[in-house]
Motif scaffolding. Sequence first.
Motif, PDB file in Angstrom:
ATOM      1  N   THR A 120       0.833  -1.206   0.000  1.00  0.00           N
ATOM      2  CA  THR A 120       0.000   0.000   0.000  1.00  0.00           C
ATOM      3  C   THR A 120       0.866   1.253   0.000  1.00  0.00           C
ATOM      4  N   ALA A 121       1.933   1.240   0.783  1.00  0.00           N
ATOM      5  CA  ALA A 121       2.849   2.386   0.797  1.00  0.00           C
ATOM      6  C   ALA A 121       3.502   2.565  -0.564  1.00  0.00           C
ATOM      7  N   SER A 122       3.875   1.463  -1.216  1.00  0.00           N
ATOM      8  CA  SER A 122       4.490   1.547  -2.537  1.00  0.00           C
ATOM      9  C   SER A 122       3.522   2.133  -3.555  1.00  0.00           C
ATOM     10  N   GLN A 123       2.260   1.747  -3.473  1.00  0.00           N
ATOM     11  CA  GLN A 123       1.263   2.286  -4.394  1.00  0.00           C
ATOM     12  C   GLN A 123       1.069   3.784  -4.212  1.00  0.00           C
ATOM     13  N   ARG A 124       1.377   4.284  -3.017  1.00  0.00           N
ATOM     14  CA  ARG A 124       1.197   5.714  -2.739  1.00  0.00           C
ATOM     15  C   ARG A 124       2.509   6.499  -2.842  1.00  0.00           C
ATOM     16  N   GLY A 125       3.529   5.886  -3.485  1.00  0.00           N
ATOM     17  CA  GLY A 125       4.745   6.628  -3.796  1.00  0.00           C
ATOM     18  C   GLY A 125       5.965   6.296  -2.978  1.00  0.00           C
ATOM     19  N   ALA A 126       5.847   5.411  -1.977  1.00  0.00           N
ATOM     20  CA  ALA A 126       7.013   5.072  -1.166  1.00  0.00           C
ATOM     21  C   ALA A 126       7.944   4.150  -1.951  1.00  0.00           C
ATOM     22  N   VAL A 127       9.221   4.230  -1.649  1.00  0.00           N
ATOM     23  CA  VAL A 127      10.216   3.329  -2.227  1.00  0.00           C
ATOM     24  C   VAL A 127      10.479   2.230  -1.205  1.00  0.00           C
ATOM     25  N   VAL A 128      10.136   1.001  -1.539  1.00  0.00           N
ATOM     26  CA  VAL A 128      10.259  -0.128  -0.633  1.00  0.00           C
ATOM     27  C   VAL A 128      11.403  -1.010  -1.113  1.00  0.00           C
ATOM     28  N   VAL A 129      12.375  -1.262  -0.238  1.00  0.00           N
ATOM     29  CA  VAL A 129      13.555  -2.054  -0.591  1.00  0.00           C
ATOM     30  C   VAL A 129      13.695  -3.183   0.420  1.00  0.00           C
ATOM     31  N   ASN A 130      13.897  -4.387  -0.090  1.00  0.00           N
ATOM     32  CA  ASN A 130      14.091  -5.553   0.765  1.00  0.00           C
ATOM     33  C   ASN A 130      15.573  -5.935   0.772  1.00  0.00           C
ATOM     34  N   ARG A 131      16.002  -6.585   1.833  1.00  0.00           N
ATOM     35  CA  ARG A 131      17.382  -7.077   1.972  1.00  0.00           C
ATOM     36  C   ARG A 131      18.409  -5.959   1.831  1.00  0.00           C
ATOM     37  N   ALA A 132      18.131  -4.837   2.461  1.00  0.00           N
ATOM     38  CA  ALA A 132      19.070  -3.721   2.509  1.00  0.00           C
ATOM     39  C   ALA A 132      19.364  -3.429   3.976  1.00  0.00           C
ATOM     40  N   ALA A 133      20.575  -3.716   4.409  1.00  0.00           N
ATOM     41  CA  ALA A 133      20.943  -3.593   5.818  1.00  0.00           C
ATOM     42  C   ALA A 133      21.501  -2.208   6.113  1.00  0.00           C
ATOM     43  N   LEU A 134      21.050  -1.616   7.208  1.00  0.00           N
ATOM     44  CA  LEU A 134      21.594  -0.339   7.654  1.00  0.00           C
ATOM     45  C   LEU A 134      22.946  -0.592   8.311  1.00  0.00           C
ATOM     46  N   VAL A 135      23.993   0.076   7.813  1.00  0.00           N
ATOM     47  CA  VAL A 135      25.345  -0.132   8.348  1.00  0.00           C
ATOM     48  C   VAL A 135      25.937   1.136   8.930  1.00  0.00           C
ATOM     49  N   GLY A 136      25.292   2.268   8.768  1.00  0.00           N
ATOM     50  CA  GLY A 136      25.842   3.494   9.327  1.00  0.00           C
ATOM     51  C   GLY A 136      24.913   4.670   9.168  1.00  0.00           C
ATOM     52  N   LEU A 137      25.167   5.722   9.955  1.00  0.00           N
ATOM     53  CA  LEU A 137      24.444   6.978   9.878  1.00  0.00           C
ATOM     54  C   LEU A 137      25.455   8.108   9.730  1.00  0.00           C
ATOM     55  N   ALA A 138      25.162   9.069   8.867  1.00  0.00           N
ATOM     56  CA  ALA A 138      26.038  10.221   8.657  1.00  0.00           C
ATOM     57  C   ALA A 138      25.422  11.453   9.304  1.00  0.00           C
TER      58      ALA A 138
END
Length: 545
Positions: A120-138
């Motif tokens: 539903t979020a994707s249909q409303r314009g969100a970018v949904v990505v699977n298997r993407a691990a957060l490794v850092g914050l800038a």
Amino acid sequence: MHGGLRYLQQGEIGLVYEALHERQRLRRNAPHLVRLLPFMIPVLTKHGVVSRKIARAFGSALWMYDLTGGWRIGKFHKRLSAEQAMAHLPTMPRDNLASAYLYYDATVDDARLALTVARTASQRGAVVVNRAALVGLAHDERGRVNAAVVEADGTRITVRTAAVVNAAGVWSDHVRDLDRAATEPPATTIRPAKGVHISVPWDKVRNDIAVVIPVPGDKRSLFVVPIGDNGDGTFQHTYVGTTDTDYQGSLDDPQCTAEDIDYILGALNAAITTTVTTADVTGAWAGLRPLVAAAANPHGRTADLSRRHRVSVTASGLVTITGGKLTTYREMAEDTVDAVLRYLYPDQRLVTWTRRSSTKRLTLAGGQGYVDPPPGSPDAHLARRYGSMAEEVRALIRAEPALGQPLVDGLPYLPRRGHLRRAPRAGHHAGRRAVPADPGPFVRPPRRRAGRAGGRGTAGQGAALEPRRPDPQPRGLHQRLRPRGRRRARPLGLNGSDHTHPAHRPRRYRSAASPGGGGGRGADRRAGGDLPHRRRRGDHRRGQP
């Protein structure tokens, strides 16, 4: 998907009210996933969840449950005789049964609900990505978070952003550690609690509704829920669970141990006359609850911890949501988005924005026009997972009949060929690319441009995608407000949308040819009227074009 009857005993009346309110919203917004489910609590002469001595007081608690929010489904609890209770669970020992209470809650496929929310979020314009691990914050020069570094397929990608939401569940403290300074101690705000379920053949239990059974020697109770309605009063499986124990192991792979199975089977065998052994167990699975650690009682039972959620914002701008329960996920998301808006626009008056959440009445993907098929019918399995979008799956099967063969004989599950998703329409981009590491000049995401006939731009209307154009001056969301005279400023979408597409405008500025335009009062009825806004009375006096 329940309000939490036991939370009334802990004095969490506000939490129960909120959960029951959200349960009703989910029944309306996702009718293909959330269904009404009756629960029975036997009143036993000894060693029961409800004894005969406190049965009358428990009836008062059920009335409070009904008044708190159970009345919204149009059904109230009632008292059952021993004979009526035996009809719902004929394997109970009759000599220990005095009566029973029947009340109503709901059930949901939690995994399918999570996927449906993402779609539903994707249909409303969100970018949904699977298997993407957060490794850092800038962080920028002021120490505020301005980018997230994710790793996908061995490649690290820097995604620049004005706000980062930490909704990582039991991994929330790990994300907090990425944001803290090296001199600060590790975050310890989450206390994981393990929950285990098992499934056994329905013939061993033979219950036609959910039943609450006690755990001998413990203050907890378990749910016994029939699954796989055959349409003739029988079922395929019975789920039994869940446990609630402290957990100190790996967060990535919680295991269902032999002690967990013995705990559940001990409670089940004490509640029925048939014997269920480990050889009868057809499935077992474990999960972790991201409970908020209680500073006042760090070593108490996890079952006694509150299920309320908590939203916090660090000095660097990391917004974290912890705790909560599945039933109140939408309320949790609304509170989190409100916190993000207050962080991004501290000087703006957001009272009207934060109180107007469109998700309260947002029908999830597959819920539009859904009609519940008869239980046990061939279409019931797909319809109760995809809703009105089940026809897309059937179309794939017609194009490739091999997809219609079950994965396992006797089970309705079908194989998947790639992702089952709606094919993008002509003129509708499938998604936006993440910005790679060291991307150079800021690049604005692609923007839809309607054809000459207005609207979204379908085949034959000359629809096109506007090319990506460099912007030498990156702008944060706090810089993207465009006041126009006395018109209230509207922030741009968090996904980079510029709101010039007809579907993104307020209703009064949409054209009659635009989706949802309708041609009502204030709408531009010209066929090609794709204007950012119309002239308003008095604009010429204010110097507006």
